[in-house]
Design a protein around this motif. Structure first.
Motif, mmCIF file in Angstrom:
data_model
loop_
_atom_site.group_PDB
_atom_site.id
_atom_site.type_symbol
_atom_site.label_atom_id
_atom_site.label_comp_id
_atom_site.label_asym_id
_atom_site.label_seq_id
_atom_site.Cartn_x
_atom_site.Cartn_y
_atom_site.Cartn_z
ATOM 1 N N ARG A 1 31.527 44.497 40.711
ATOM 2 C CA ARG A 1 29.495 44.575 39.625
ATOM 3 C C ARG A 1 29.011 46.282 39.748
ATOM 4 N N ARG B 1 30.600 49.372 40.702
ATOM 5 C CA ARG B 1 30.958 49.763 40.079
ATOM 6 C C ARG B 1 30.272 49.794 38.416
ATOM 7 N N ARG B 2 30.643 48.893 37.685
ATOM 8 C CA ARG B 2 29.896 48.568 36.496
ATOM 9 C C ARG B 2 28.434 48.707 36.538
ATOM 10 N N SER C 1 39.730 49.195 31.867
ATOM 11 C CA SER C 1 38.402 49.155 31.994
ATOM 12 C C SER C 1 37.314 48.350 33.323
ATOM 13 N N LYS C 2 37.438 47.233 33.354
ATOM 14 C CA LYS C 2 36.467 47.079 34.249
ATOM 15 C C LYS C 2 37.362 45.878 34.756
ATOM 16 N N ARG C 3 37.206 45.568 36.481
ATOM 17 C CA ARG C 3 37.355 44.346 37.699
ATOM 18 C C ARG C 3 36.271 43.372 37.369
ATOM 19 N N LEU C 4 36.847 41.956 36.719
ATOM 20 C CA LEU C 4 35.606 40.936 37.391
ATOM 21 C C LEU C 4 36.502 40.303 37.727
ATOM 22 N N HIS C 5 35.428 40.525 39.162
ATOM 23 C CA HIS C 5 35.510 38.685 39.474
ATOM 24 C C HIS C 5 34.784 37.695 40.035
ATOM 25 N N ARG C 6 36.159 37.010 39.994
ATOM 26 C CA ARG C 6 35.887 35.678 40.049
ATOM 27 C C ARG C 6 36.044 34.659 38.060
ATOM 28 N N PHE D 1 41.198 42.135 35.018
ATOM 29 C CA PHE D 1 40.589 43.064 33.728
ATOM 30 C C PHE D 1 40.534 43.272 32.047
ATOM 31 N N VAL E 1 41.052 47.551 26.874
ATOM 32 C CA VAL E 1 40.564 47.664 26.035
ATOM 33 C C VAL E 1 41.780 49.010 25.204
ATOM 34 N N TYR F 1 18.718 46.395 30.762
ATOM 35 C CA TYR F 1 20.367 46.175 32.603
ATOM 36 C C TYR F 1 20.491 45.118 32.442
ATOM 37 N N MET G 1 22.520 43.312 31.186
ATOM 38 C CA MET G 1 23.159 43.919 30.467
ATOM 39 C C MET G 1 25.429 43.145 31.134
ATOM 40 N N GLY G 2 24.950 42.997 32.347
ATOM 41 C CA GLY G 2 25.885 42.736 32.885
ATOM 42 C C GLY G 2 27.586 42.365 32.398
ATOM 43 N N PRO G 3 28.283 43.630 32.416
ATOM 44 C CA PRO G 3 29.244 43.271 32.019
ATOM 45 C C PRO G 3 30.000 41.744 31.105
ATOM 46 N N GLU G 4 29.528 40.821 32.317
ATOM 47 C CA GLU G 4 29.836 39.494 32.374
ATOM 48 C C GLU G 4 29.594 39.121 30.631
ATOM 49 N N ARG H 1 32.039 37.310 28.811
ATOM 50 C CA ARG H 1 31.645 35.955 27.851
ATOM 51 C C ARG H 1 31.214 35.621 26.960
#
Ligand SMILES: CC(C)(COP(=O)(O)OP(=O)(O)OC[C@H]1O[C@@H](n2cnc3c(N)ncnc32)[C@H](O)[C@@H]1OP(=O)(O)O)[C@@H](O)C(=O)NCCC(=O)NCCS
Lengths: 699, 206
Positions: A376, A378-379, B146-151, B160, B163, B184, B187-190, B194
């Motif tokens: 997170r 990094r993101r 593009s991203k690593r998504l923890h848990r 991962f 994209v 922001y 804005m979390g990528p999760e 999701r």
């Protein structure tokens, strides 16, 4: 019926309630077994699973919490009155005390985590399904229950073997110490006293685990049906005792480490180093430990320790010993008549205040990101960078005003050009580099992207170096001015401060040089066709470049290089499949610029990082984490060495190829007889996680 | 590396069909069965319907000569809050006995072609970091991590985000009007990740 999906259905003959009798007498072995099982679920919860699939599967805990007790006395394994003969025995009372304290632990944990930035589900589940975890009941009530339980256990009338007795007591002791450490109101000064006793007691729990006897019936998925939730019941999460135990140990160690934060020099740059090192600890700290540290960082006692964190930061980097930040500026009051001009020093103070206030949010966002798990981080950084980009625009406006005032005051030569803009820019560039390095750390890039991404990294750190050199020149000027003015102590301060800038310059130089060397190494490997390169029928290099540059496209500066320029750098000999003939000539000639540049960059990187090492942890503002810092710098140095070896390996192999090289390259790995091993993340095969150095092996 | 170096003959002997809502009764149970075998996360019937009702034409199936379903890909395509017209590959599975023959590759290619034809800017998906077969398949086609998504998954596994950009200018698109995402903070990528599924449980995990 899909049993995975429709887990809420009852099977024929199945009842909704559990038949387990919580008042039935239990054996000491069973008390141990249940306590340890609870510990497993507690830790499973800590790693991110919901209470419903972990602790709340315990029938005992369920009985304590539901129906909701009004008081702790009412929180029994039963409700209402029981005939004297049916009251729970001593061991059940002991188990109850343990469970009560455990529930209170959960309450503290949730409060700590929700008090800081966290991400529900990804990090941690705070859902309590309408169960109230004794939020209102103070700590000492639970401590008393635990003390009473220990006393009961020590009663010699209670018959049981001394090993069982000891095992149960050590679990109660642990729970007491743990609960105390989790307490939200621990005074900062004593924080570090809380964790060591837990750690020293843990072994006795671990070694007596085998005394326990499991009581499977006392845990049940059925309870989930009664918890207010929209999701169908899900299986109980089984974490093995030894894994749970490791997690617990890790949590205690990490929290103990976090308490060192309170003894750091009150310096935002030291704080930053500490947070970064903490975030990259392996195994990665649990959400609780991260919140624990973040709570310390945002503790009023810490935040108010220095004047203002951003202000200190600005002073350290760009305004050493400057009239702009002179405390006296803040003692002027505005003229009674608002039409009269304000005294210049007051103007300075107001401008600085305005800027520092403007900095608040981006600064906070940056620190918040540093407290997240590294994925997170990094993101989040990509968003934080955007905020700093806007801040830079605003900084330039304040800078213009500052310059006007200092010029009026006849002190223009005491101040560097656009100090605030420079400060923001330097930090922003650092964040971009960090993003790319984290991308490497997390295996975001595929091997055929390494060259391009290291090139980009090198470009950015090169820019940062230029900025830092301007800052350094200012430090020199400033020190000389102060010497001439006979302000010797101030001059010495500025010279000390210059050491930090020197450390930053060397580091930026190292990153830039090593990045350049790696970029060119991986480019050669692509031309030699020894790196895997997917066919990618649906994509193009330009589209992929756009995707990679996405987080940085809007920045100005630094502007993302135009695709064509970038391509010229990563494909200096034209397409990888069809390089220009000069490639073969260069690659076979050990003295060509291609190889000598690579060597020069590696050498330069080594010198730069050695210089960082020599300038030392304190000047790097990593004094609070010097061991970790030294390990990291050594790791990068080792990466330089490893790259030197890899480069030499490829060069000598290609040199031996003579006239046949064209064909050998056509044949790739088999042709050249060399193979490339990429050390993946987390395999402990990298000397520094962000620096991926391929190993050259016989193919 | 060639894209079809695995017994293409075999793969071609199969029949590849687009999903057809009129045949839900025969298609859907087979799809559910095939997917639930490989994915640890439970999908309710509503998840399938959510995708198939709206984007049935982006679902492709592979049948063997005895009309058994052996592979399926399920997708959607809609405007994303980032401002792009975004395709999403929600599920992909091939029966174990038929793996490694390029069937999934072919299904995914069909889906990509269909989304391209419908003017998609990009296609995204998530897959577990340890799912080598899936990573290899998508990355060979052009997807990037593009991203690593923890848990990311309910089972605690990390993913991962992959994209694939289909059109230039995709990265610079910005949300229009009321699609403007919040600040922001959220804005979390999760949320983005999701938000791709209808419900948080709609995650394709093997
Ligand atoms: C992923 C999956 C759909 C692939 O189906 P498939 O028909 O075997 O795929 P393909 O044959 O088109 O291509 C798969 C590629 O991965 C490779 N592969 C397969 N298993 C592998 C493994 N364990 N390790 C490394 N590579 C593997 C194949 O060899 C092939 O690559 P190649 O052509 O270069 O040799 C299938 O494995 C599956 O159904 N898995 C379970 C569900 C799943 O994981 N879905 C994807 C998540 S959304």
């Amino acid at each position: 019926m899909d049993p995975k999906m429709d887990s809420g259905f009852l099977l024929p003959n199945e009842t909704l309630e559990d038949s387990y009798n919580v008042l039935a007498p239990i054996l000491p072995e069973e008390v141990i077994g249940i306590m340890d099982q609870l510990l497993c679920y507690e830790m499973a919860w800590h790693t991110g699973y919901p209470l419903s699939q972990t602790l709340f599967t315990s029938v005992y805990i369920d009985k304590l919490l539901w129906p909701e007790p009004k008081t702790v006395e009412e929180a029994q394994f039963y409700r209402g009155d029981l005939p004297a003969g049916r009251r729970p025995g001593v061991l059940l009372e002991v188990l109850r005390a343990y469970c009560l304290a455990l529930v209170k632990c959960c309450d503290f944990v949730i409060a700590k985590i929700t008090g800081r930035d966290y991400f529900e589900e990804e990090d941690f589940c705070t859902h309590t399904y309408n169960r109230v975890l004794f939020v209102q009941v103070p700590l000492d009530v639970f401590l008393r229950e635990l003390d009473a339980a220990v006393e009961r256990m020590e009663d010699t009338d209670l018959e049981m073997s001394s090993s069982l007795r000891k095992a149960i007591i050590s679990r109660l002791d642990f729970r007491r110490d743990f609960l105390r450490a989790l307490d939200l109101d621990c005074p900062l000064e004593h924080l570090s006293n809380y964790w060591p006793p837990i750690l020293s007691n843990l072994t006795s729990i671990f070694t007596t685990q085998q005394l326990g006897k499991t009581v499977p019936g006392s845990f049940s998925t059925k309870i989930q049906r009664r918890l207010a939730s929209t999701v169908p019941p899900r299986p109980i999460v089984e974490l093995e005792f030894k894994d749970a135990f490791e997690k617990l140990k890790q949590l205690c160690i990490d929290c103990e480490e976090a308490t060192r934060f309170t003894s750091l020099e009150p310096d935002p740059l030291e704080y930053q180093s500490f947070l970064l090192v903490f975030a990259s600890r392996a195994p990665t700290p649990l959400p609780y430990s991260r919140s624990y540290l973040a709570t310390l960082l945002f503790h009023p006692q810490i935040l108010n320790a220095t004047s203002s964190l951003p202000l200190t930061d600005v002073r350290t980097l760009v305004l050493p010993c400057s009239t702009i930040l002179s405390p006296a500026n803040w003692s002027f009051s505005p003229p009674r008549n608002p039409l009269l001009p304000k005294p210049p020093r007051l103007q300075l103070a107001l401008l600085v205040d305005e800027f520092i206030e403007r900095t608040g949010q981006p600064y906070l966002d940056f620190w918040t990101a540093l407290g997240q798990n590294t994925c997170r981080l990094r993101r989040m950084l990509t968003h934080v960078i955007g905020g700093w980009d806007q801040l830079q625009t605003d900084a330039s406006i304040v800078d213009a005003d500052l310059m006007r005032v200092v010029t009026e005051m006849g002190m223009r030569d005491e101040v560097m050009d656009s100090p605030l803009t420079v400060w923001v820019y330097q930090k922003k560039l650092w964040m971009i580099e960090k993003c790319v390095l984290l991308g490497f750390e997390q295996d975001i890039y595929l091997p055929d992207e390494y060259g391009g991404m290291y090139h980009f990294l090198s470009l950015i750190s090169g820019r940062r170096k230029v900025v830092l050199e301007a800052i350094s020149a200012h430090f020199v000027t400033r020190a000389r001015q102060l010497q001439h003015a006979d302000q010797l102590p101030e001059a010495a301060d500025v010279e000390d401060g210059a050491q930090h800038i020197a450390s930053l310059i060397s580091e930026a130089d190292g990153v830039s040089s090593l990045g350049a060397a790696l970029a060119s190494f991986y480019t050669v490997l692509l031309y030699l066709k020894v790196l895997p390169r997917p066919a990618r029928p649906f994509s193009s290099q330009e589209l992929r470049f756009e995707l990679r540059m996405k987080p940085f496209l809007a920045l100005q500066p630094p502007e993302v290089p135009p695709f064509k320029d970038w391509l010229d750098k990563v494909q200096p000999y034209g397409p990888y499949e069809l390089p220009s003939p000069s490639f073969l000539a260069d690659v076979q000639n050990a003295d060509s610029q291609l190889w000598s540049n690579m060597d020069a960059n590696i050498k330069r990187a080594k010198e730069a990082f050695s210089a960082v090492m020599k300038i030392g942890a304190t000047n790097a503002k990593c004094g609070g984490v010097k061991e970790a810092w030294a390990r990291d710098v050594k790791g990068v140095l080792a990466s330089c060495v490893a790259l030197g070896i890899a480069v030499a390996g490829v060069r000598s192999r290609v040199a031996r190829s003579g006239g046949g090289i064209k064909m050998e390259v056509e044949m790739g790995v088999q042709g050249l007889g060399i193979g490339i091993e990429i050390p993946l993340m987390g395999t402990a095969k990298r000397y520094a996680e962000g620096w991926v150095v391929a190993k050259v092996v016989k193919g | 590396m060639s894209e079809s170096n695995h017994a293409p003959l075999n793969a071609d002997a199969l029949q590849y069909v687009q999903y057809d809502g009129d045949k839900e009764e025969s298609y859907l149970p087979a799809i559910r069965q095939l997917i639930s075998k490989d994915l640890s996360e439970p999908y309710s019937i509503y998840v399938y319907r959510y995708f198939l009702y709206q984007w049935g034409d982006l679902c492709y199936m592979a049948y063997d000569s005895s009309s058994t379903l052996i592979g399926v890909v399920v997708c959607k395509l809609e405007p994303h809050r980032s401002g792009t017209f975004r395709g999403y590959i929600a599920m992909l599975a091939v029966q174990e006995a038929h793996r490694g023959k390029g069937i999934a590759t072919k299904l995914v290619c069909m889906a990509i072609d269909a989304m391209k034809a419908r003017d998609a800017d990009e296609i995204v998906l998530e897959t577990e970091v340890t799912n080598t077969a899936s990573l290899k398949l998508y990355e060979r086609l052009g997807f990037m991590r593009s991203k690593r998504l923890h848990r990311y998954y309910l089972n605690g596994n990390t993913a991962f985000r992959l994209v694939l950009y289909l059109k230039p200018g995709t990265a610079s698109k910005s949300p229009s009007g009321d699609m403007m995402g919040g600040g922001y903070g959220n804005m979390g990528p999760e949320t983005a990740a999701r938000g791709d599924g209808v419900m948080t449980d709609a995650r394709s995990s093997p």
